[in-house]
Scaffold this active site. Structure first.
Site, PDB file in Angstrom:
ATOM      1  N   LYS A   1     -20.856 -19.270  23.484  1.00  0.00           N
ATOM      2  CA  LYS A   1     -21.740 -18.389  24.262  1.00  0.00           C
ATOM      3  C   LYS A   1     -22.963 -19.141  24.782  1.00  0.00           C
ATOM      4  O   LYS A   1     -23.271 -19.102  25.968  1.00  0.00           O
ATOM      5  CB  LYS A   1     -22.239 -17.200  23.406  1.00  0.00           C
ATOM      6  CG  LYS A   1     -21.170 -16.249  22.947  1.00  0.00           C
ATOM      7  CD  LYS A   1     -21.755 -15.092  22.140  1.00  0.00           C
ATOM      8  CE  LYS A   1     -22.472 -15.505  20.856  1.00  0.00           C
ATOM      9  NZ  LYS A   1     -21.592 -16.177  19.877  1.00  0.00           N
ATOM     10  N   THR A   2     -23.646 -19.834  23.868  1.00  0.00           N
ATOM     11  CA  THR A   2     -24.877 -20.527  24.250  1.00  0.00           C
ATOM     12  C   THR A   2     -24.559 -21.702  25.176  1.00  0.00           C
ATOM     13  O   THR A   2     -25.181 -21.871  26.225  1.00  0.00           O
ATOM     14  CB  THR A   2     -25.626 -21.019  22.989  1.00  0.00           C
ATOM     15  OG1 THR A   2     -25.907 -19.882  22.176  1.00  0.00           O
ATOM     16  CG2 THR A   2     -26.925 -21.718  23.338  1.00  0.00           C
TER      17      THR A   2
ATOM     18  N   ASP B   1     -27.227 -14.774  23.950  1.00  0.00           N
ATOM     19  CA  ASP B   1     -26.614 -14.163  22.758  1.00  0.00           C
ATOM     20  C   ASP B   1     -26.594 -12.635  22.689  1.00  0.00           C
ATOM     21  O   ASP B   1     -25.649 -12.066  22.181  1.00  0.00           O
ATOM     22  CB  ASP B   1     -27.330 -14.713  21.517  1.00  0.00           C
ATOM     23  CG  ASP B   1     -26.542 -14.518  20.237  1.00  0.00           C
ATOM     24  OD1 ASP B   1     -25.344 -14.858  20.217  1.00  0.00           O
ATOM     25  OD2 ASP B   1     -27.108 -14.013  19.265  1.00  0.00           O
TER      26      ASP B   1
ATOM     27  N   HIS C   1     -22.743  -8.522  22.164  1.00  0.00           N
ATOM     28  CA  HIS C   1     -22.914  -9.837  21.547  1.00  0.00           C
ATOM     29  C   HIS C   1     -22.351 -10.866  22.531  1.00  0.00           C
ATOM     30  O   HIS C   1     -21.224 -11.341  22.388  1.00  0.00           O
ATOM     31  CB  HIS C   1     -22.182  -9.915  20.206  1.00  0.00           C
ATOM     32  CG  HIS C   1     -22.468 -11.194  19.461  1.00  0.00           C
ATOM     33  ND1 HIS C   1     -21.547 -11.805  18.652  1.00  0.00           N
ATOM     34  CD2 HIS C   1     -23.575 -11.967  19.415  1.00  0.00           C
ATOM     35  CE1 HIS C   1     -22.079 -12.909  18.135  1.00  0.00           C
ATOM     36  NE2 HIS C   1     -23.306 -13.028  18.581  1.00  0.00           N
TER      37      HIS C   1
ATOM     38  N   ARG D   1     -29.613 -25.935  13.903  1.00  0.00           N
ATOM     39  CA  ARG D   1     -29.955 -25.043  15.020  1.00  0.00           C
ATOM     40  C   ARG D   1     -31.265 -25.420  15.696  1.00  0.00           C
ATOM     41  O   ARG D   1     -32.175 -25.954  15.063  1.00  0.00           O
ATOM     42  CB  ARG D   1     -30.130 -23.620  14.491  1.00  0.00           C
ATOM     43  CG  ARG D   1     -28.878 -22.989  13.954  1.00  0.00           C
ATOM     44  CD  ARG D   1     -28.111 -22.328  15.050  1.00  0.00           C
ATOM     45  NE  ARG D   1     -26.942 -21.630  14.532  1.00  0.00           N
ATOM     46  CZ  ARG D   1     -26.318 -20.664  15.201  1.00  0.00           C
ATOM     47  NH1 ARG D   1     -26.748 -20.283  16.377  1.00  0.00           N
ATOM     48  NH2 ARG D   1     -25.245 -20.112  14.689  1.00  0.00           N
TER      49      ARG D   1
ATOM     50  N   SER E   1     -19.594 -16.610  16.538  1.00  0.00           N
ATOM     51  CA  SER E   1     -20.400 -17.801  16.329  1.00  0.00           C
ATOM     52  C   SER E   1     -19.582 -19.076  16.564  1.00  0.00           C
ATOM     53  O   SER E   1     -18.472 -19.207  16.048  1.00  0.00           O
ATOM     54  CB  SER E   1     -20.933 -17.784  14.898  1.00  0.00           C
ATOM     55  OG  SER E   1     -21.871 -18.796  14.732  1.00  0.00           O
TER      56      SER E   1
ATOM     57  N   ARG F   1     -26.265 -16.975   7.753  1.00  0.00           N
ATOM     58  CA  ARG F   1     -26.471 -15.576   7.387  1.00  0.00           C
ATOM     59  C   ARG F   1     -25.686 -15.207   6.126  1.00  0.00           C
ATOM     60  O   ARG F   1     -24.733 -15.869   5.754  1.00  0.00           O
ATOM     61  CB  ARG F   1     -26.056 -14.657   8.540  1.00  0.00           C
ATOM     62  CG  ARG F   1     -27.107 -14.557   9.649  1.00  0.00           C
ATOM     63  CD  ARG F   1     -26.679 -13.622  10.751  1.00  0.00           C
ATOM     64  NE  ARG F   1     -25.494 -14.107  11.431  1.00  0.00           N
ATOM     65  CZ  ARG F   1     -24.272 -13.656  11.240  1.00  0.00           C
ATOM     66  NH1 ARG F   1     -24.062 -12.661  10.396  1.00  0.00           N
ATOM     67  NH2 ARG F   1     -23.256 -14.164  11.887  1.00  0.00           N
TER      68      ARG F   1
ATOM     69  N   LYS G   1     -30.724 -11.517  14.042  1.00  0.00           N
ATOM     70  CA  LYS G   1     -29.507 -10.717  14.042  1.00  0.00           C
ATOM     71  C   LYS G   1     -29.737  -9.342  13.406  1.00  0.00           C
ATOM     72  O   LYS G   1     -29.041  -8.384  13.711  1.00  0.00           O
ATOM     73  CB  LYS G   1     -28.359 -11.478  13.359  1.00  0.00           C
ATOM     74  CG  LYS G   1     -27.752 -12.576  14.281  1.00  0.00           C
ATOM     75  CD  LYS G   1     -26.822 -11.996  15.320  1.00  0.00           C
ATOM     76  CE  LYS G   1     -26.630 -12.796  16.600  1.00  0.00           C
ATOM     77  NZ  LYS G   1     -25.741 -13.923  16.575  1.00  0.00           N
TER      78      LYS G   1
HETATM   79  N1  ADP Z   1     -14.365 -26.666  25.042  1.00  0.00           N
HETATM   80  C1  ADP Z   1     -15.506 -26.250  24.517  1.00  0.00           C
HETATM   81  N2  ADP Z   1     -16.108 -25.122  24.948  1.00  0.00           N
HETATM   82  C2  ADP Z   1     -17.245 -24.677  24.398  1.00  0.00           C
HETATM   83  N3  ADP Z   1     -17.900 -25.302  23.392  1.00  0.00           N
HETATM   84  C3  ADP Z   1     -17.372 -26.448  22.917  1.00  0.00           C
HETATM   85  C4  ADP Z   1     -16.159 -26.966  23.460  1.00  0.00           C
HETATM   86  N4  ADP Z   1     -15.871 -28.088  22.788  1.00  0.00           N
HETATM   87  C5  ADP Z   1     -16.842 -28.278  21.886  1.00  0.00           C
HETATM   88  N5  ADP Z   1     -17.769 -27.302  21.953  1.00  0.00           N
HETATM   89  C6  ADP Z   1     -18.950 -27.177  21.054  1.00  0.00           C
HETATM   90  O1  ADP Z   1     -18.838 -25.953  20.350  1.00  0.00           O
HETATM   91  C7  ADP Z   1     -20.111 -25.401  20.072  1.00  0.00           C
HETATM   92  C8  ADP Z   1     -20.242 -23.994  20.629  1.00  0.00           C
HETATM   93  O2  ADP Z   1     -21.378 -23.435  20.059  1.00  0.00           O
HETATM   94  P1  ADP Z   1     -22.331 -22.376  20.737  1.00  0.00           P
HETATM   95  O3  ADP Z   1     -22.297 -22.495  22.223  1.00  0.00           O
HETATM   96  O4  ADP Z   1     -23.654 -22.485  20.078  1.00  0.00           O
HETATM   97  O5  ADP Z   1     -21.609 -21.056  20.268  1.00  0.00           O
HETATM   98  P2  ADP Z   1     -22.153 -19.593  20.145  1.00  0.00           P
HETATM   99  O6  ADP Z   1     -23.369 -19.504  20.999  1.00  0.00           O
HETATM  100  O7  ADP Z   1     -21.042 -18.740  20.658  1.00  0.00           O
HETATM  101  O8  ADP Z   1     -22.422 -19.392  18.692  1.00  0.00           O
HETATM  102  C9  ADP Z   1     -21.129 -26.321  20.705  1.00  0.00           C
HETATM  103  O9  ADP Z   1     -21.593 -27.182  19.707  1.00  0.00           O
HETATM  104  C10 ADP Z   1     -20.286 -27.066  21.759  1.00  0.00           C
HETATM  105  O10 ADP Z   1     -20.797 -28.329  22.043  1.00  0.00           O
HETATM  106  C1  PEP Z   2     -27.463 -16.596  15.008  1.00  0.00           C
HETATM  107  C2  PEP Z   2     -26.186 -16.470  14.951  1.00  0.00           C
HETATM  108  O1  PEP Z   2     -25.458 -16.337  16.108  1.00  0.00           O
HETATM  109  P1  PEP Z   2     -24.496 -17.308  16.950  1.00  0.00           P
HETATM  110  O2  PEP Z   2     -23.827 -18.202  15.983  1.00  0.00           O
HETATM  111  O3  PEP Z   2     -23.565 -16.372  17.627  1.00  0.00           O
HETATM  112  O4  PEP Z   2     -25.334 -18.064  17.934  1.00  0.00           O
HETATM  113  C3  PEP Z   2     -25.539 -16.368  13.644  1.00  0.00           C
HETATM  114  O5  PEP Z   2     -24.373 -16.036  13.612  1.00  0.00           O
HETATM  115  O6  PEP Z   2     -26.226 -16.613  12.631  1.00  0.00           O
HETATM  116 MN    MN Z   3     -25.301 -18.825  20.321  1.00  0.00          MN
END
Ligand code: ADP
Ligand code: PEP
Ligand code: MN
Ligand code: CA
Length: 683
Positions: free
Chosen positions: A387-388, A402, A365, A467, A383, A201, A346
């Site tokens: 979360k995911t 999200d 969020h 992604r 980010s 972004r 977003k």
């Molecule tokens: N202890 C941990 N807890 C959560 N995620 C972790 C951890 N260690 C490594 N990771 C990695 O960190 C990243 C978290 O990203 P994601 O879940 O997509 O975040 P968000 O959805 O908040 O943007 C993933 O690639 C995950 O595999």
């Molecule tokens: C899509 C997004 O959200 P997130 O990284 O929280 O998944 C972003 O920040 O571009």
């Molecule tokens: Mn996410």
């Protein structure tokens, strides 16, 4: 063992098959077996392994190749009756014919694409311009202004714009592969795409129209994500986007929904130039049923995505060739100069951060899931904090990864899909996400092996922010509809690359507000050589880039809802342990999952707690499945002085960040504000 045929006639011979293309007579002369076209009854019953026949099936019902091809596709049928007996739905007072309905739909799209400086919308025609065989039924543009033009004043009014309306994933695959460079089918069936120069972004290029209403309602100024633009400039950019889109032979239009709470559902229209964008939004927004689409009517909000075309830097307020412009009064968003699809998702989230609080609903969020017993957990975080990853839990129902709403009815997902980070994705660690990357999923900016099309998830050649966008039902235990009761646990995720925050701590309400408003995370900026120092990010409400009102408004609503529904909050560090980035290691995902399990089960509420210095966080002495020594981060550092120094450094950063909020009241109660301020680090 010889086949029955061989045994029976004994005429089979390799050497006699030299003239395979010869006519039947010659073949017979050469002693080949007679071709049997009909089997007798005994042969049919007793025989399963004879040489193959090419005429065992009945012939096709076609006289020509074209006729044969025309049989391949069945026309989709509308779900509502075409005759006058039943009303088409809420949008129309009386029943209309299918033809009339489609005409209204195209007129609505023509109106969406109308230039504001010329008289009418473009001539639109439904369908793929490549399909020349189908004679286009042109829809006359809807007239907007009070005069009817008698002469066409521009060349653009002479051409047609083909509308590819709510195409299916399969159709969008075909469009992408035929027309968009960088589109490939990966070995698992996902569609690999490139988002172009922008792979993330561009928050600095976000603009919001400041008018009488928004100048009072929205958060402006220092720390705010809302950078102002005026109405006139918005119209200049809107015209630029609309002219670009209408100059194309075809545009994609998606009509979809936001928010699974039926009372607060928002109708969105996304106009875009790329199949990639259309498929991305197909996956990320809520997909209407055929019937819902027929009765869609006028959208509540429209996105014009002209991302391949830049904004004009001579335009007022423009500081780069990228501009993402929100006009709340016009209910429109314009995207110029970035093809990163996350901008649309977003952008709509920002809209919901404005619309929902006006209705007393808190927009979050956060990820969200639900246990078998109906216990709901929220996962807030910036980010990359998890979360995911953590809301996707094989033992729980996924509500969303999200964006959510918390209303008096409970929680609801805003979206219809998930957007997972793919860097270093491994099947064993994240099986549900791995398996969701299949046909229909958009894979952005990943690298694959040229021949096998196997994705290398460790490859950062294009970007680290690779992604996958997939419909939520690709996760086996998704909760559909994506709604749930009031949350029991509120988990604040922070990826602390300084390595000083405990893996888990229990927060009281004042601490929850303090950390929610702070919205801290620290990651390492990039993977380039030399960058060793983590940088702290403070992003109010764990999503400052998306909030529209002052952070304290959301914080007050969260406090009120948590108190009312008795939710417990936790701070979970998904970042470093045993030292900062470079010295320590990231906390194992398996340990974080155990911690989250203990929160969900209620076991962690029963644990014994100790208070930490400086931050005053309550940390458990034991968590099942997690080595106890890592629960207190001080234990994991070999250099105690370095730990103390780093802890103080981070505490100082928290304090400095919070300064701007100390003058605001959270809710109506000044007592709560005072309590919140003192819930931060003390040193
Ligand atoms: N202890 C941990 N807890 C959560 N995620 C972790 C951890 N260690 C490594 N990771 C990695 O960190 C990243 C978290 O990203 P994601 O879940 O997509 O975040 P968000 O959805 O908040 O943007 C993933 O690639 C995950 O595999
Ligand atoms: C899509 C997004 O959200 P997130 O990284 O929280 O998944 C972003 O920040 O571009
Ligand atoms: Mn996410
Ligand atoms: Ca046989």
């Amino acid at each position: 063992m010889p086949s029955n045929n061989e045994a029976k006639n004994g005429e089979f011979s390799f050497s006699s098959s030299t003239n395979a293309t010869s006519g039947g007579a010659k073949v017979r002369q050469m002693g080949l077996p007679k071709i049997q076209t009909q089997k007798n009854k005994e042969e049919l019953e007793g025989d399963n392994n004879e040489v193959c026949h090419d005429d065992s099936a009945t012939p096709v019902k076609a006289q020509t190749i074209d006729e044969l091809h025309s049989l391949q596709k069945k026309r989709s049928q509308p779900t509502t009756p075409l005759t006058a007996t039943t009303a088409g739905g809420a949008a129309f007072s009386s029943a209309i014919s299918e033809e009339e309905r489609q005409k209204q739909q195209m007129q609505s799209i023509s109106a969406s694409l109308a230039s504001l400086t010329r008289e009418t919308g473009p001539k639109v025609v439904r369908g793929d311009p490549a399909k020349k065989a189908e004679t286009p039924r042109v829809v006359q543009p809807a007239v907007h202004h009070h005069f009817t033009p008698t002469i066409t004043t521009s060349d653009s009014a002479l051409k047609f714009t083909h509308i590819l309306y709510n195409l299916s994933p399969a159709e969008l695959y075909e469009q992408a592969i035929k027309y968009e460079k960088g589109s490939y089918i990966t070995s698992s069936g996902a569609l690999a795409t490139l988002s172009g120069a922008k792979t993330g972004r561009s928050p600095k290029d976000k603009r919001v129209v400041k008018d009488e209403t928004t100048s009072n309602d929205l958060w402006w100024g220092k720390g705010s994500p809302n950078i102002e633009m005026d109405e006139q400039t918005f119209l200049v950019n809107r015209e630029r986007a609309v002219d670009y889109l209408c100059s194309l032979e075809k545009v994609f239009v998606n009509d979809q929904f936001l928010n699974w709470d039926p009372e607060h559902r928002i109708k969105v229209r996304i106009v875009s130039a790329r199949a990639y964008h259309s498929l991305f939004m197909h996956n990320m927004c809520i997909r209407p049923t055929t019937e819902e689409l027929e009765n869609f009517g006028t959208p509540d909000f429209t996105i014009y995505n002209a991302g391949q075309f830049p904004c004009n830097r001579y335009t007022h307020y423009m500081t780069s060739s990228t501009s993402i412009d929100l006009n709340l009064a016009r209910k429109e968003m314009v995207i110029l100069g970035t093809q990163y699809a996350g901008e649309m998702k977003k952008g709509l989230f920002g809209l919901m951060h404005y619309l929902m609080p006006k209705r007393g609903i808190l927009s979050l969020h956060s990820g969200c899931n639900m246990g078998k017993d109906g216990d709901v957990a929220l996962f807030f975080g910036l980010s990359g904090t998890g979360k995911t990853t953590l809301s996707t839990d094989h033992n729980r129902y996924l509500i969303g990864d999200d964006e959510h709403c918390w209303s008096d009815n409970g929680v609801s997902n805003i979206e219809g899909g998930c957007y997972a980070k793919c860097i270093d994705l491994a099947r064993e660690k994240e099986p549900d996400i791995w398996n969701a990357i299949k046909f229909g999923t958009v894979l952005e900016n990943i690298v694959f092996e040229e021949h096998t099309r196997e994705v290398d998830y460790t490859d950062k050649s294009v970007t680290e922010n690779t992604r996958a966008a997939y419909p939520i039902e690709y996760i086996p235990n998704a909760k559909i509809p994506c709604v749930g009761p009031h949350p029991k646990n509120v988990i604040l995720l922070s990826c602390d690359a300084f390595g000083v925050l405990p893996p888990v701590s229990k927060l009281n309400l004042a601490q929850t507000m303090y950390h929610f408003i702070s919205g801290y995370t620290a990651v390492v900026a990039g993977t380039e050589d030399g960058i060793k120092e983590p940088t702290a990010t403070f992003s109010a409400c764990f999503g400052a880039a998306f909030i529209m009102l002052h952070p304290t408004k959301y914080a007050a609503m969260l406090a009120e809802k948590m108190q009312k529904h008795g939710a417990t909050a936790w701070l979970v560090n998904t970042g470093w342990s045993g030292g900062s980035y470079g010295k320590g290691n990231r906390i194992k995902l398996a340990y974080t999952r155990k911690i989250i399990d203990a929160i969900h089960s209620g076991a962690l509420l029963e644990a014994n707690y100790k208070k930490t210095e400086i931050f005053g966080l309550e940390i458990p002495t034991e968590v099942e499945g997690v080595p106890s020594e890592i629960l207190n981060p001080g234990n994991t550092w070999t250099n105690k002085d370095a730990y103390d120094e780093t802890l103080l450094k981070l505490a100082g950063l928290f304090k400095r960040n919070f300064d701007v909020f100390t003058n605001y009241n959270i809710g109506t109660d000044n007592a709560l504000t005072q309590e919140i301020v003192s819930a931060g680090p003390n040193f």
